[in-house]
Write an enzyme that holds these catalytic residues in place. Structure first.
Site, PDB file in Angstrom:
ATOM      1  N   LEU A 171       0.899  -1.256  -0.049  1.00 34.27           N
ATOM      2  CA  LEU A 171       0.172  -0.173  -0.125  1.00 34.27           C
ATOM      3  C   LEU A 171       0.949   1.211  -0.061  1.00 34.27           C
ATOM      4  CD1 LEU A 171      -2.767   1.078   0.366  1.00 34.27           C
ATOM      5  CD2 LEU A 171      -2.453   1.242   2.842  1.00 34.27           C
ATOM      6  N   LYS A 212       7.299  -0.307   6.201  1.00 33.61           N
ATOM      7  CA  LYS A 212       8.313  -0.953   5.224  1.00 33.61           C
ATOM      8  C   LYS A 212       9.490  -1.038   6.237  1.00 33.61           C
ATOM      9  CE  LYS A 212       6.402  -2.307   1.479  1.00 33.61           C
ATOM     10  NZ  LYS A 212       6.339  -3.495   0.908  1.00 33.61           N
ATOM     11  N   PRO A 267       3.839   6.859   6.899  1.00 33.45           N
ATOM     12  CA  PRO A 267       3.364   5.478   7.247  1.00 33.45           C
ATOM     13  C   PRO A 267       3.858   4.379   6.469  1.00 33.45           C
ATOM     14  CG  PRO A 267       1.423   6.715   6.106  1.00 33.45           C
ATOM     15  CD  PRO A 267       2.578   7.642   6.207  1.00 33.45           C
ATOM     16  N   TYR A 268       4.101   4.623   5.337  1.00 29.19           N
ATOM     17  CA  TYR A 268       4.592   3.648   4.310  1.00 29.19           C
ATOM     18  C   TYR A 268       6.147   3.315   4.944  1.00 29.19           C
ATOM     19  CZ  TYR A 268       6.484   1.811  -0.024  1.00 29.19           C
ATOM     20  OH  TYR A 268       6.786   0.898  -1.358  1.00 29.19           O
ATOM     21  N   VAL A 269       6.799   4.520   5.186  1.00 29.53           N
ATOM     22  CA  VAL A 269       8.221   3.994   5.416  1.00 29.53           C
ATOM     23  C   VAL A 269       8.175   3.437   6.687  1.00 29.53           C
ATOM     24  CG1 VAL A 269      10.374   5.221   6.406  1.00 29.53           C
ATOM     25  CG2 VAL A 269       9.003   5.901   4.086  1.00 29.53           C
TER      26      VAL A 269
END
Length: 258
Positions: A93, A160, A155-157
């Site tokens: 996502l 991940k 939030p992706y970082v």
């Protein structure tokens, strides 16, 4: 002889983009492949394509945001083929959010897809491998942005970067089981999902790929089929003993400054 002859490979998030490219490469190298996705149309179309090319494939409909469905994606493949030899966690996502505007709901969505789903899919797949006393391989598709990334990917970082730690932890935990677990930090890649992201969040036109390529050192974005070939190598015995490695697959050199 193919690199994955007679292997059963599950590609989570495999109905399009990088995941679909990995499925195609795995079939080409002799594997039986299962792919998951939320929407049946692209998943079933990919399976029909793979079977038309002489491969053996299965589509499993799953919403990986649900941890139980992430685990069930593995059990469905075990029910169909008796085992899982290789797992690829390719679902991701990439919706935007900064530190200041990310809501708890958006943060939870990123954790669910980008970290929780790989965790529980690996749990089920490694349990199958260990239960059978068999070796196996896992590749997690991560991102070069996990090293820091752009402000609008907070939030992706976060999710991940957690997957990087999980990859190394699981690899260490299961090295004596001969289950090899590695990750690939891919850079900017030309996929259907990236096309939608650029148009939705950045107002990009149809020529955004050409404009982006002109700004990149190699004159092109990362190509899904090239990534897929690298993943197949990591899944196969030809990658030898390597485990716990998180490899930067990008054209920008981290730490390099102009």
């Amino acid at each position: 002889m193919g690199l994955l002859d007679d292997k059963v490979v599950l590609v989570n998030g495999g109905s399009q983009g990088v995941g679909a490219a990995i499925a195609r490469a795995a079939v080409r190298e002799g594997a039986v492949v299962a792919v998951t996705g939320r929407r049946p149309e692209p998943g079933e179309a990919l399976v029909a394509e793979l079977e038309a090319a002489g491969g053996k494939a299965l589509f499993v409909r799953a919403d990986l945001a649900d941890a139980e469905q992430a685990k069930t994606s593995v059990t469905r493949v075990v029910e169909a083929y008796g085992r899982v030899d290789c797992l690829v966690n390719s679902a991701g996502l990439t919706s935007r959010g900064t530190l200041l505007d990310t809501t708890p709901e958006l943060f939870d969505q990123h954790i669910a897809i980008n970290l929780k789903a790989p965790f529980f899919a690996m749990q089920a797949a490694v349990a199958d491998m260990v239960g059978r006393g068999a070796s196996g391989t896992v590749v997690n598709i991560i991102t070069s942005s996990a090293h820091g990334g752009q402000p609008f990917l907070a939030p992706y970082v976060a999710a991940k970067a957690g997957l990087i730690g999980l990859t190394r932890n699981a690899a260490h935990a299961h090295r004596w089981d001969r289950v090899r677990i590695n990750g690939l930090n891919i850079g900017w890649t030309a996929t259907e999902g990236e096309d939608a992201t650029q148009k939705t969040f950045h107002g990009a036109g149809d020529d955004w790929r050409e404009e982006a390529a002109a700004r990149l050192p190699m004159g092109k974005l990362g190509q899904p089929d090239e990534i897929a070939d690298f993943v197949v190598l990591l899944l196969s015995d030809r990658s030898g003993v390597v485990t716990g490695s998180v490899i930067d697959w990008d054209q920008n050199v981290l730490g390099g400054l102009d």
